[in-house]
Design a protein around this motif. Structure first.
Motif, PDB file in Angstrom:
ATOM      1  N   ARG A  59       0.835  -1.205   0.000  1.00 24.88           N
ATOM      2  CA  ARG A  59       0.000   0.000   0.000  1.00 24.88           C
ATOM      3  C   ARG A  59       0.868   1.253   0.000  1.00 24.88           C
ATOM      4  NH1 ARG A  59      -2.862  -1.563   3.784  1.00 24.88           N
ATOM      5  NH2 ARG A  59      -1.788  -0.548   5.534  1.00 24.88           N
ATOM      6  N   ALA A  60       1.918   1.269   0.812  1.00 30.32           N
ATOM      7  CA  ALA A  60       2.788   2.445   0.890  1.00 30.32           C
ATOM      8  C   ALA A  60       3.497   2.718  -0.433  1.00 30.32           C
ATOM      9  CB  ALA A  60       3.817   2.257   2.003  1.00 30.32           C
ATOM     10  N   ALA A  61       3.858   1.647  -1.147  1.00 33.94           N
ATOM     11  CA  ALA A  61       4.577   1.809  -2.412  1.00 33.94           C
ATOM     12  C   ALA A  61       3.642   2.020  -3.595  1.00 33.94           C
ATOM     13  CB  ALA A  61       5.461   0.590  -2.659  1.00 33.94           C
ATOM     14  N   GLY A  62       2.349   1.765  -3.403  1.00 31.56           N
ATOM     15  CA  GLY A  62       1.393   1.926  -4.489  1.00 31.56           C
ATOM     16  C   GLY A  62       1.573   0.920  -5.609  1.00 31.56           C
ATOM     17  N   VAL A  63       1.953  -0.310  -5.242  1.00 32.70           N
ATOM     18  CA  VAL A  63       2.171  -1.376  -6.229  1.00 32.70           C
ATOM     19  C   VAL A  63       1.301  -2.577  -5.863  1.00 32.70           C
ATOM     20  CG1 VAL A  63       4.507  -0.644  -6.838  1.00 32.70           C
ATOM     21  CG2 VAL A  63       4.161  -2.228  -4.930  1.00 32.70           C
ATOM     22  N   PRO A  64       1.068  -3.493  -6.807  1.00 35.59           N
ATOM     23  CA  PRO A  64       0.122  -4.586  -6.546  1.00 35.59           C
ATOM     24  C   PRO A  64       0.663  -5.736  -5.719  1.00 35.59           C
ATOM     25  CG  PRO A  64       0.901  -4.709  -8.810  1.00 35.59           C
ATOM     26  CD  PRO A  64       1.447  -3.435  -8.237  1.00 35.59           C
ATOM     27  N   MET A  65       1.996  -5.853  -5.578  1.00 30.45           N
ATOM     28  CA  MET A  65       2.572  -7.008  -4.898  1.00 30.45           C
ATOM     29  C   MET A  65       3.608  -6.583  -3.868  1.00 30.45           C
ATOM     30  SD  MET A  65       2.935  -9.603  -8.163  1.00 30.45           S
ATOM     31  CE  MET A  65       3.243  -8.265  -9.309  1.00 30.45           C
ATOM     32  N   ALA A  66       3.892  -7.496  -2.948  1.00 31.40           N
ATOM     33  CA  ALA A  66       4.956  -7.257  -1.966  1.00 31.40           C
ATOM     34  C   ALA A  66       5.569  -8.596  -1.598  1.00 31.40           C
ATOM     35  CB  ALA A  66       4.417  -6.567  -0.720  1.00 31.40           C
ATOM     36  N   CYS A  67       6.881  -8.590  -1.342  1.00 30.09           N
ATOM     37  CA  CYS A  67       7.554  -9.815  -0.913  1.00 30.09           C
ATOM     38  C   CYS A  67       8.340  -9.534   0.359  1.00 30.09           C
ATOM     39  CB  CYS A  67       8.451 -10.384  -2.004  1.00 30.09           C
ATOM     40  SG  CYS A  67       9.998  -9.486  -2.264  1.00 30.09           S
ATOM     41  N   ALA A  68       8.725 -10.587   1.030  1.00 34.98           N
ATOM     42  CA  ALA A  68       9.457 -10.474   2.291  1.00 34.98           C
ATOM     43  C   ALA A  68      10.944 -10.290   2.040  1.00 34.98           C
ATOM     44  CB  ALA A  68       9.217 -11.713   3.137  1.00 34.98           C
ATOM     45  N   ALA A  69      11.618  -9.700   3.028  1.00 37.52           N
ATOM     46  CA  ALA A  69      13.066  -9.523   2.969  1.00 37.52           C
ATOM     47  C   ALA A  69      13.625  -9.614   4.380  1.00 37.52           C
ATOM     48  CB  ALA A  69      13.426  -8.171   2.352  1.00 37.52           C
ATOM     49  N   SER A  70      14.882 -10.051   4.472  1.00 41.52           N
ATOM     50  CA  SER A  70      15.582 -10.110   5.759  1.00 41.52           C
ATOM     51  C   SER A  70      17.067 -10.194   5.492  1.00 41.52           C
ATOM     52  CB  SER A  70      15.125 -11.323   6.587  1.00 41.52           C
ATOM     53  OG  SER A  70      15.441 -12.542   5.925  1.00 41.52           O
ATOM     54  N   GLY A  71      17.849  -9.593   6.385  1.00 43.99           N
ATOM     55  CA  GLY A  71      19.296  -9.686   6.260  1.00 43.99           C
ATOM     56  C   GLY A  71      19.839  -9.188   4.938  1.00 43.99           C
ATOM     57  N   GLY A  72      19.153  -8.238   4.315  1.00 44.65           N
ATOM     58  CA  GLY A  72      19.614  -7.697   3.047  1.00 44.65           C
ATOM     59  C   GLY A  72      19.240  -8.530   1.831  1.00 44.65           C
ATOM     60  N   TRP A  73      18.463  -9.596   2.025  1.00 39.74           N
ATOM     61  CA  TRP A  73      18.043 -10.462   0.923  1.00 39.74           C
ATOM     62  C   TRP A  73      16.530 -10.445   0.801  1.00 39.74           C
ATOM     63  CZ3 TRP A  73      21.627 -12.957  -2.133  1.00 39.74           C
ATOM     64  CH2 TRP A  73      22.938 -13.025  -1.642  1.00 39.74           C
ATOM     65  N   THR A  74      16.036 -10.453  -0.426  1.00 37.36           N
ATOM     66  CA  THR A  74      14.601 -10.608  -0.632  1.00 37.36           C
ATOM     67  C   THR A  74      14.274 -12.093  -0.756  1.00 37.36           C
ATOM     68  OG1 THR A  74      14.835 -10.358  -3.029  1.00 37.36           O
ATOM     69  CG2 THR A  74      14.318  -8.371  -1.761  1.00 37.36           C
ATOM     70  N   HIS A  75      13.023 -12.430  -0.474  1.00 31.89           N
ATOM     71  CA  HIS A  75      12.554 -13.813  -0.525  1.00 31.89           C
ATOM     72  C   HIS A  75      11.312 -13.861  -1.414  1.00 31.89           C
ATOM     73  CE1 HIS A  75      15.372 -14.400   2.768  1.00 31.89           C
ATOM     74  NE2 HIS A  75      14.770 -13.427   3.419  1.00 31.89           N
ATOM     75  N   PRO A  76      11.517 -13.894  -2.740  1.00 31.40           N
ATOM     76  CA  PRO A  76      10.397 -13.770  -3.680  1.00 31.40           C
ATOM     77  C   PRO A  76       9.275 -14.790  -3.493  1.00 31.40           C
ATOM     78  CG  PRO A  76      12.470 -13.431  -4.824  1.00 31.40           C
ATOM     79  CD  PRO A  76      12.829 -13.905  -3.440  1.00 31.40           C
ATOM     80  N   PRO A  77       9.546 -16.038  -3.051  1.00 32.87           N
ATOM     81  CA  PRO A  77       8.414 -16.968  -2.890  1.00 32.87           C
ATOM     82  C   PRO A  77       7.494 -16.632  -1.719  1.00 32.87           C
ATOM     83  CG  PRO A  77      10.477 -18.175  -3.183  1.00 32.87           C
ATOM     84  CD  PRO A  77      10.832 -16.753  -2.887  1.00 32.87           C
ATOM     85  N   VAL A  78       7.951 -15.765  -0.813  1.00 34.52           N
ATOM     86  CA  VAL A  78       7.123 -15.348   0.323  1.00 34.52           C
ATOM     87  C   VAL A  78       6.555 -13.986  -0.032  1.00 34.52           C
ATOM     88  CG1 VAL A  78       7.037 -14.913   2.800  1.00 34.52           C
ATOM     89  CG2 VAL A  78       8.631 -16.622   1.883  1.00 34.52           C
ATOM     90  N   ALA A  79       5.333 -13.976  -0.536  1.00 35.93           N
ATOM     91  CA  ALA A  79       4.831 -12.753  -1.155  1.00 35.93           C
ATOM     92  C   ALA A  79       3.309 -12.700  -1.129  1.00 35.93           C
ATOM     93  CB  ALA A  79       5.339 -12.643  -2.594  1.00 35.93           C
ATOM     94  N   LEU A  80       2.811 -11.509  -1.438  1.00 36.98           N
ATOM     95  CA  LEU A  80       1.379 -11.259  -1.512  1.00 36.98           C
ATOM     96  C   LEU A  80       1.026 -10.958  -2.962  1.00 36.98           C
ATOM     97  CD1 LEU A  80      -1.198 -10.940   0.220  1.00 36.98           C
ATOM     98  CD2 LEU A  80      -0.614  -8.508   0.467  1.00 36.98           C
TER      99      LEU A  80
END
Length: 219
Positions: free
Chosen positions: A120-141
């Motif tokens: 919602r904050a970014a105004g985009v349709p999707m979001a994924c998780a990140a931790s430790g400087g890495w994104t985790h594309p399979p964990v997403a909305l």
């Protein structure tokens, strides 16, 4: 409760684990899948498992099981599409699907709300998780409305999650990776051993008690 439903991605070949079903490997005396469901179930309105082969091996969980809609194990994007297709037909009130990996036992309890906020904050349709400087594309909305575009991309040979999501826009929400990375995944036997160590040292930390897990709960 949110109208969002979740798909647990369990359709991989588990080559690094020696084959078989990673989510059914034991952690703390219980299958990895038990830990995943304990973390995700309170956050969503329904659950579906994405797994290929005989669904009877997951019968104890009382959850629907959907296979990849395309042959030859094209990767997690196919599992996401399976979840979107299931939600579109079985859960007509749902708008989004939360995807999580079936080998991530330490998932955060605020996963859905923070992904929703980031999107919602970014105004985009999707979001994924990140931790430790890495994104985790399979964990997403994922919006169910994009399932047609995702199907077309898969049929055209697309397999890379972040390349496809970049077409539409995908925010990320960051979690701290200490003391335990909530997106730690047990890909190999040594990872499972590390998860046992983390679990035994957590002392009531990131994973809920076994009593919170009821495989027979309705989806």
């Amino acid at each position: 409760m949110s109208s969002t439903v979740a798909v647990v991605l369990a359709g991989g070949l588990a080559r690094r684990m020696g084959g078989g079903d990673k989510p059914l490997r034991l952690l703390g005396g219980r299958p990895l899948l038990d830990h995943v469901l304990a973390r995700i179930r309170p956050q969503v309105a329904g659950l579906v498992l994405n797994a290929n082969g005989d669904p009877a091996r997951f019968a104890a969980y009382g959850l629907p099981v959907v296979a990849d809609p395309l042959p030859d194990h094209p990767g997690p994007l196919a599992g996401v599409l399976a979840g979107l297709d299931w939600a579109a037909t079985a859960r007509p009130g749902a708008v989004d699907v939360l995807s999580v990996a079936g080998d991530c036992p330490f998932l955060p309890g605020d996963l859905l709300v923070r992904l929703e906020a980031a999107r919602r904050a970014a105004g985009v349709p999707m979001a994924c998780a990140a931790s430790g400087g890495w994104t985790h594309p399979p964990v997403a909305l994922w919006p169910i409305a994009l399932r047609g575009e995702l199907r077309a991309a898969l049929l055209a040979g697309e397999k890379k999650i972040d390349r496809w999501t970049a077409r539409f826009g995908c925010a990320s929400a960051e979690w701290p990776a200490v003391p335990v990375d909530p997106f730690f995944n047990a890909n190999a036997p040594e990872d499972l051993a590390e998860a046992e160590r983390l679990l035994s040292s957590a002392s009531g930390g990131p994973i809920g008690p076994a009593s919170a897990i009821n495989p027979g709960d309705s989806p």
